[in-house]
Design an enzyme around this catalytic site. Structure first.
Site, PDB file in Angstrom:
ATOM      1  N   ASP A  39       0.832  -1.211   0.000  1.00  2.70           N
ATOM      2  CA  ASP A  39       0.000   0.000   0.000  1.00  2.70           C
ATOM      3  C   ASP A  39       0.865   1.258   0.000  1.00  2.70           C
ATOM      4  O   ASP A  39       0.631   2.183   0.768  1.00  2.70           O
ATOM      5  CB  ASP A  39      -0.934   0.035   1.213  1.00  2.70           C
ATOM      6  N   GLU A 216     -11.283  -1.095  -3.184  1.00  6.00           N
ATOM      7  CA  GLU A 216     -10.566  -0.433  -2.075  1.00  6.00           C
ATOM      8  C   GLU A 216      -9.393   0.357  -2.620  1.00  6.00           C
ATOM      9  O   GLU A 216      -9.178   0.397  -3.832  1.00  6.00           O
ATOM     10  CB  GLU A 216     -10.070  -1.469  -1.075  1.00  6.00           C
TER      11      GLU A 216
HETATM   12  O1  AHR Z   1      -2.511  -3.963   3.536  1.00 13.73           O
HETATM   13  C1  AHR Z   1      -3.583  -3.897   4.456  1.00 13.73           C
HETATM   14  C2  AHR Z   1      -4.886  -3.779   3.730  1.00 13.73           C
HETATM   15  O2  AHR Z   1      -4.908  -4.783   2.712  1.00 13.73           O
HETATM   16  C3  AHR Z   1      -5.091  -2.472   2.991  1.00 13.73           C
HETATM   17  O3  AHR Z   1      -5.643  -1.450   3.796  1.00 13.73           O
HETATM   18  C4  AHR Z   1      -6.060  -2.881   1.913  1.00 13.73           C
HETATM   19  O4  AHR Z   1      -6.082  -1.994   0.822  1.00 13.73           O
HETATM   20  C5  AHR Z   1      -5.526  -4.267   1.531  1.00 13.73           C
HETATM   21  O5  AHR Z   1      -6.547  -5.114   1.191  1.00 13.73           O
END
Ligand code: AHR
Length: 337
Positions: A39, A216
């Site tokens: 991320d 997401e």
């Molecule tokens: O890396 C943790 C979480 O995993 C992140 O917030 C999300 O975007 C992913 O699925």
């Protein structure tokens, strides 16, 4: 492996020759930028530094690096600027920090669970008023209050024509399982105003692969009078990929009908370069300011044993973004190591 520069050419339409889209200078980086950093978020500040934060495999703290070049982030020292408490709120999983500079202060947007319920994931904001966010003092401004108190994460903020927005991923039981993408206007860097609007929900096969129903990790890139909001879809294994919502910068961004979703992934696993599950991306700019850079994570292998969340090897990568003659970004393929 360095990314390759490619001239941008446009076809000559019948009867009229169009000026070729000016090719921005080539820019090359050596990937991987940072191992075990998921991320990723790289912010190019006016102080000449790139600031880099990301999710760490332990999900227990927020780390920060800075360097005068993107490549320099690889060897830059890493400082822990905040560690979760042993008990109480924000004592659970710490996910997907982003660093932003708004109104002369630094802000970090992060999703956090609670010590006694690590899945009680909600978005929080930290603030630092010092010039150097690595040595400065960070305080928790608090949780971003949302009308719906459910699993919510991956908040990002952006300004379009002087209006600040927040976009994030959230589950709404009335919509179904998994997470959808929402947008709301902000009244300050830690407060939304007005009702959130759902602008994307995972419905297609490429958004619901691997047993998860996921939109997401929204991220915004603005160019040519348009707002491009990429997001990540499907399970966080090799199925993970990026989709894209496009709106006119002059549209009402708080109307779902202003956003058009790509019919399929705009960035996905690519076996020929051994890159799997690319996503949770973000955007920065090259050192010369002339290229938009895609920042993302992926893995170098396709098959994962156990839960993807327990696999620590999502790593940070960057590559140049090319632009099509129609003014839309072409993310290409995840380049080789
Ligand atoms: O890396 C943790 C979480 O995993 C992140 O917030 C999300 O975007 C992913 O699925």
């Amino acid at each position: 492996m360095a990314g390759s520069a490619a001239a941008a050419f446009t076809g000559i339409s019948a009867g009229t020759a169009r000026a070729a889209v000016p090719a921005s200078p080539g820019v090359t980086y050596t990937n991987t930028i940072a191992e075990q950093r998921a991320d990723p978020h790289i912010f190019k500040h006016t102080d000449g530094f790139y600031y880099f934060t990301a999710t760490v495999p332990a999900y227990d703290r927020i780390v920060l690096r800075r360097a005068t070049t993107i490549q320099g982030l690889t060897s830059a020292s890493e400082t822990t600027i905040w560690t979760r408490p042993a008990t109480g709120t924000m004592g659970g999983y710490i996910w997907a920090p982003e660093i932003h500079f708004i109104g002369g202060k630094w802000y970090i947007y992060v999703a956090a669970g609670d010590a006694n319920n690590i899945w009680h994931i909600r978005p929080y904001v930290l603030e630092c008023a010092d010039a150097n966010p690595i040595t400065g003092t960070w305080t928790v401004k608090g949780r971003i209050a949302l009308p719906l108190d459910t699993f919510s994460l991956d908040a990002t903020t952006f300004d379009v024509n002087g209006t600040r927005y927040l976009s994030w991923a959230q589950n709404d039981p009335a919509v179904g399982r998994g997470t959808n993408i929402y947008i709301a206007q902000m009244s300050n860097p830690w407060t939304i105003t007005g009702a959130p609007v759902m602008i994307s929900r995972p419905t297609a096969a490429w958004e619901t692969a691997g047993g998860e129903t996921v939109n997401e990790g929204p991220a915004v890139l603005q160019r040519n009078g348009k707002v491009f909001m990429t997001f990540s879809a499907s399970a966080t294994d090799a199925n993970y990929c990026m989709g894209m919502l496009t709106a006119s910068a002059s549209a009402n961004l708080l109307s779902a009908s202003s956003w058009a979703k790509s019919t399929g992934p705009v960035f996905a696993s690519f076996a020929a370069t051994s890159q799997y599950g690319p996503g949770h991306n973000q955007f920065t700019v090259s050192e010369d300011g002339k290229s938009d850079i895609l920042v993302y994570h992926d893995r170098s292998y396709k098959d994962i044993s156990g839960s993807p969340l327990n696999d620590p090897n999502r790593r940070t990568r960057v590559q140049k973004i090319y632009w099509k003659a129609d003014g839309t970004p072409d993310f290409g393929i995840p380049v080789a190591d």
